[in-house]
Design an enzyme around this catalytic site. Structure first.
Site, PDB file in Angstrom:
ATOM      1  CG  HIS A 114      -6.709  -1.813  11.407  1.00  0.00           C
ATOM      2  ND1 HIS A 114      -7.379  -2.773  11.188  1.00  0.00           N
ATOM      3  CD2 HIS A 114      -5.412  -2.748  10.666  1.00  0.00           C
ATOM      4  CE1 HIS A 114      -6.894  -3.639   9.936  1.00  0.00           C
ATOM      5  NE2 HIS A 114      -5.459  -3.392  10.326  1.00  0.00           N
ATOM      6  CB  CYS A 172     -13.326  -0.984  13.130  1.00  0.00           C
ATOM      7  SG  CYS A 172     -13.006  -1.962  12.123  1.00  0.00           S
TER       8      CYS A 172
END
Length: 194
Positions: A114, A172
């Protein structure tokens, strides 16, 4: 009536911020606990015996297992590697994409994390940085060759590269985006011959 709506809006906002903070703290504690577990697993295994080529080629942990450490010294990343990339695994550290290889298995190694937890500092990565993957059967270093941004649904970057080994880190993108990001930031690195 407007006053009630305003108070309700503020309370809801504070609740959302509090919940987000709780989730972030929970993930940070989980990552730290799993990092300690990874250090222990690595030190016990490396002290027990010298791994054989068969040990390296057959290394295939179970989903959810803490298997190693990802270390990027220049940007200060040291985080556990966990088998799998489901949300539960990614709360523990960097996830190893289950169908990809591990170091010295002569194929593509894919690790994902993440952007707002374990890969928070990934925006500072540079070409030439050294990445080390520490596993029970040894430490494996890679040098970053290039980075790219691809669409969130682009799976063409995850592919067999056999017999050539490469390391892919994915997260991301954009890094400061709120919500589900539309893209992925991909780092490609190649083994350093020792």
């Amino acid at each position: 009536m407007l006053r009630v709506f305003t108070v309700l809006f503020i309370v809801t906002g504070l609740g959302a911020i509090g919940y987000g903070g709780y989730q972030l703290l929970k993930t940070e504690l989980s990552v730290q606990n799993n990092l300690e577990e990874a250090k222990e697993v690595i030190s016990q295994k490396q002290a027990s015996k010298k791994p054989t080529e068969k040990d390296i080629q057959s290394f295939s942990p179970q989903e959810g297992d803490v298997v190693g450490i990802l270390f990027i010294p220049r940007i200060g990343i040291e985080t556990p590697i966990v088998e799998g990339t489901d949300p539960d695994e990614l709360e523990k550290g960097v996830g190893h994409f289950a169908t990809s290889a591990y170091p010295r298995q002569n194929d593509q190694v894919v690790l994902s994390g993440h952007r707002d937890t374990v890969f928070r500092k990934m925006k500072d990565i540079e070409i030439g940085d050294i990445i080390t993957v520490k596993l029970p059967h040894g430490d494996f270093s890679y040098k970053i060759a290039h980075t790219q941004v691809v669409g969130a649904d682009d799976r063409t970057i995850i592919k067999s590269t056999a017999p050539n080994e490469e390391l892919l880190l994915t997260t991301c993108y954009p890094f400061n985006f709120v919500g589900n990001a539309p893209d992925r930031f991909v780092v490609t690195a190649y083994p350093i011959n020792e």
